[in-house]
Design a protein around this motif. Sequence first.
Motif, PDB file in Angstrom:
ATOM      1  N   CYS A 191      -5.724   0.614   5.832  1.00  0.00           N
ATOM      2  CA  CYS A 191      -5.857   2.073   5.990  1.00  0.00           C
ATOM      3  C   CYS A 191      -7.020   2.645   5.182  1.00  0.00           C
ATOM      4  O   CYS A 191      -7.290   3.833   5.255  1.00  0.00           O
ATOM      5  CB  CYS A 191      -4.555   2.770   5.600  1.00  0.00           C
ATOM      6  N   CYS A 214      -6.900  -1.061   0.179  1.00  0.00           N
ATOM      7  CA  CYS A 214      -6.149  -1.516   1.354  1.00  0.00           C
ATOM      8  C   CYS A 214      -7.087  -1.590   2.550  1.00  0.00           C
ATOM      9  O   CYS A 214      -7.613  -0.563   3.002  1.00  0.00           O
ATOM     10  CB  CYS A 214      -4.984  -0.570   1.644  1.00  0.00           C
ATOM     11  N   VAL A 244       0.174   4.008   1.176  1.00  0.00           N
ATOM     12  CA  VAL A 244      -0.006   4.792   2.400  1.00  0.00           C
ATOM     13  C   VAL A 244       0.627   4.086   3.596  1.00  0.00           C
ATOM     14  O   VAL A 244       1.412   4.686   4.327  1.00  0.00           O
ATOM     15  CB  VAL A 244      -1.507   5.031   2.673  1.00  0.00           C
ATOM     16  N   CYS A 245       0.291   2.822   3.815  1.00  0.00           N
ATOM     17  CA  CYS A 245       0.655   2.175   5.082  1.00  0.00           C
ATOM     18  C   CYS A 245       1.591   0.983   4.922  1.00  0.00           C
ATOM     19  O   CYS A 245       1.927   0.345   5.923  1.00  0.00           O
ATOM     20  CB  CYS A 245      -0.612   1.759   5.824  1.00  0.00           C
ATOM     21  N   ASN A 294       1.077  -1.913   4.009  1.00  0.00           N
ATOM     22  CA  ASN A 294       0.412  -3.206   4.142  1.00  0.00           C
ATOM     23  C   ASN A 294       0.468  -3.923   2.782  1.00  0.00           C
ATOM     24  O   ASN A 294       0.456  -3.268   1.738  1.00  0.00           O
ATOM     25  CB  ASN A 294      -1.054  -2.906   4.513  1.00  0.00           C
ATOM     26  N   CYS A 340       0.845  -1.200   0.000  1.00  0.00           N
ATOM     27  CA  CYS A 340       0.000   0.000   0.000  1.00  0.00           C
ATOM     28  C   CYS A 340       0.877   1.245   0.000  1.00  0.00           C
ATOM     29  O   CYS A 340       1.855   1.331   0.739  1.00  0.00           O
ATOM     30  CB  CYS A 340      -0.897  -0.034   1.233  1.00  0.00           C
TER      31      CYS A 340
HETATM   32 ZN    ZN Z   1      -2.895   0.931   3.395  1.00  0.00          ZN
END
Ligand code: ZN
Length: 407
Positions: free
Chosen positions: A48, A45, A6-7, A9, A4
């Motif tokens: 998040c 995801c 952003v995070c 994951n 991901c």
């Molecule tokens: Zn994420």
Amino acid sequence: MTSCRVCNNSIEPFMTFGAMPIANGFLKEEEFEDEYFFEMEVAFCENCGSFQLVKQPDAKRMFHENYAFFSSLSKYMQLHFKAYAELVIDRVFTGRDDPFVVELGSNDGIMLSNFKEAGYRHLGIEPSENVADVARSHGIDTLSEFFNLELAERLVAEHGHADAVICANVMCHIPDINGVAAGMAKLLKKDGVLMFEDPYLGDMITKTSYDQIYDEHVFIFSATSVAWIFDKHGLELIDVLPQITHGGSMRYVLAHKGCHEVSANVAELLENEQVQGLHLAETYEQFKCNCETSRDALFNLLERLRNEGKRVVGYGATSKSTTVMNYSGIRPEHIEFISDTTPIKQGKFSPGVHIPVKPYEDFKKNPPDYALLFAWNHAAEIFENEQSFKANGGKWITFVPKVEVIE
Ligand code: ZN
Ligand code: SAH
Ligand code: TMP
């Protein structure tokens, strides 16, 4: 398996739209051979809540000195951004001494012109030189660079912190969202306000408006995902304001944690997103089915009209239409040309499918049997202007929220 944006994951794409060209990459015949394509897969995801493109072309392929999108061409958007600027002046600037606003992705100055005219200190960050030049020619202070943490640090050193950091239809374009969020947090005064708006995930799911997904839109945000992203950088959502623009957008208002009162709108929208199931993988499985239904219905309709010998013309060579045409298998024999008012697109061909783009005058001179409304997000403005097309027997084809002929 990929991670991901952003995070970090691990995430898996839940669908692909196939090979896609650059959405705003209108091209000449001699450029067909070297046209760039990428596989447009999307993922959600569950950690998040970010809806994202798995791959995105390099930014310089999309934003450059020949960028084809000029914001000020829509009269409605001019009014929209005037109201946006007035809200910032009213809600953030009131009572402040010599307030300073920074806009990211300020394009041709459609928003900042309002601050300039009112005499406020302002700065636009706009990497696409040609659109930035239009803003500069109107006296709007504009820097042609990509915004990131390093630039934010330089801006603070040169101009001081900003009372307001604003943008529209830009955040969803930037893959290094953590770098941008960190830069925004750095640039914003302790009691400053960050406002941005982008196409809203909730609307895209409800309307099956899958054409919001194209190379530039690396994210389609929800309030849940925005809260998650900015929390890591010390900012919190203090308000959310739904907008009708671009087919359904959300304006997010954020501030350093604990510095401003939080509106009840925030908890209400976060709750609505749970009720809508925006956090569930099955929502995206259903969305995929809805996209396939929409794609097949549009293709079948255009095939039928072609067999009946009807003339179909596209209305608005939008970036969104690149996804629709390439995903739906539309070919030049389905659409005679696409009418568009943007000079830089005229005389060129649409990305991937290569349908000629012609000036609006060609549509006006020889109206088709059917106009396929690619610029559906501007429907109110367009229907108002095109009353005579319909009165003379012209029919509209729309495809959001479902494929339909409007007689
Ligand atoms: Zn994420
Ligand atoms: N705000 C305008 C333009 C949106 S188009 C409107 O809503 O109409 C997106 C704009 O963001 C483009 O002009 C593009 O050049 C710009 N952009 C892309 N990446 C950027 C970045 N990292 N920093 C600032 N602007 C960026
Ligand atoms: P957008 O959907 O990304 O805002 O792009 C709209 C495109 O449609 C842009 O290329 C201009 C074009 N357009 C027209 O040709 N006629 C119109 O009346 C409107 C509103 C837009």
